[in-house]
Write an enzyme that holds these catalytic residues in place. Structure first.
Site, PDB file in Angstrom:
ATOM      1  N   TYR A 161       0.842  -1.205   0.000  1.00 40.34           N
ATOM      2  CA  TYR A 161       0.000   0.000   0.000  1.00 40.34           C
ATOM      3  C   TYR A 161       0.878   1.256   0.000  1.00 40.34           C
ATOM      4  O   TYR A 161       0.640   2.202  -0.765  1.00 40.34           O
ATOM      5  CB  TYR A 161      -0.931  -0.036   1.208  1.00 40.34           C
ATOM      6  CG  TYR A 161      -1.842   1.150   1.326  1.00 40.34           C
ATOM      7  CD1 TYR A 161      -2.882   1.350   0.428  1.00 40.34           C
ATOM      8  CD2 TYR A 161      -1.676   2.076   2.350  1.00 40.34           C
ATOM      9  CE1 TYR A 161      -3.732   2.432   0.536  1.00 40.34           C
ATOM     10  CE2 TYR A 161      -2.518   3.162   2.473  1.00 40.34           C
ATOM     11  CZ  TYR A 161      -3.545   3.340   1.563  1.00 40.34           C
ATOM     12  OH  TYR A 161      -4.378   4.427   1.674  1.00 40.34           O
ATOM     13  N   ALA A 162       1.894   1.259   0.835  1.00 41.53           N
ATOM     14  CA  ALA A 162       2.813   2.395   0.888  1.00 41.53           C
ATOM     15  C   ALA A 162       3.535   2.570  -0.437  1.00 41.53           C
ATOM     16  O   ALA A 162       3.690   3.694  -0.937  1.00 41.53           O
ATOM     17  CB  ALA A 162       3.809   2.213   2.026  1.00 41.53           C
TER      18      ALA A 162
END
Length: 118
Positions: A25-26
């Site tokens: 996600y990051a």
């Protein structure tokens, strides 16, 4: 697109401050920010910028289980400097600024209540 056009991409504060156990996600959020800078160079004079908000109390969270939503909201309040969630209207103001400011390109705005600073 006309030469005075503008593109605004949406990312998320996790690209600058990754949450635990969410590296993909990051990475996706950070990639969008990098894409915005690269496109700003490639598409100039068309302006390209990124808005990278923190947790927003809005439609994205509306259909999640209340228990999950409240736990995430409480954590975000603890983690951000302003100790509150953002609103969809506050994010829209950032997008409108980037669409209408003719001298901003390749930038990422973090309307995140100071989340990325901690």
């Amino acid at each position: 697109m006309s030469e005075d056009g503008s593109v605004v991409l949406m990312s998320g504060a996790a690209g600058a401050r990754p949450p635990a156990a969410a590296p993909a996600y990051a990475a996706c959020n950070a990639a969008i920010e990098g894409l915005g800078r690269g496109l700003a160079v490639e598409l100039a004079p068309v302006r390209v910028n990124v808005v990278s908000p923190g947790t927003i109390d809005g439609n994205l969270w509306a259909h999640r289980a209340e228990e999950d939503r409240e736990a995430a909201f409480a954590q975000y309040r603890r983690d951000s400097i302003l100790r509150r969630l953002g609103t969809e209207d506050e994010i829209a103001q950032n997008v409108l600024f980037l669409f209408t400011n003719g001298f901003t390109t390749g930038a990422t705005l973090y309307p995140d209540g100071g989340y990325t600073l901690r």
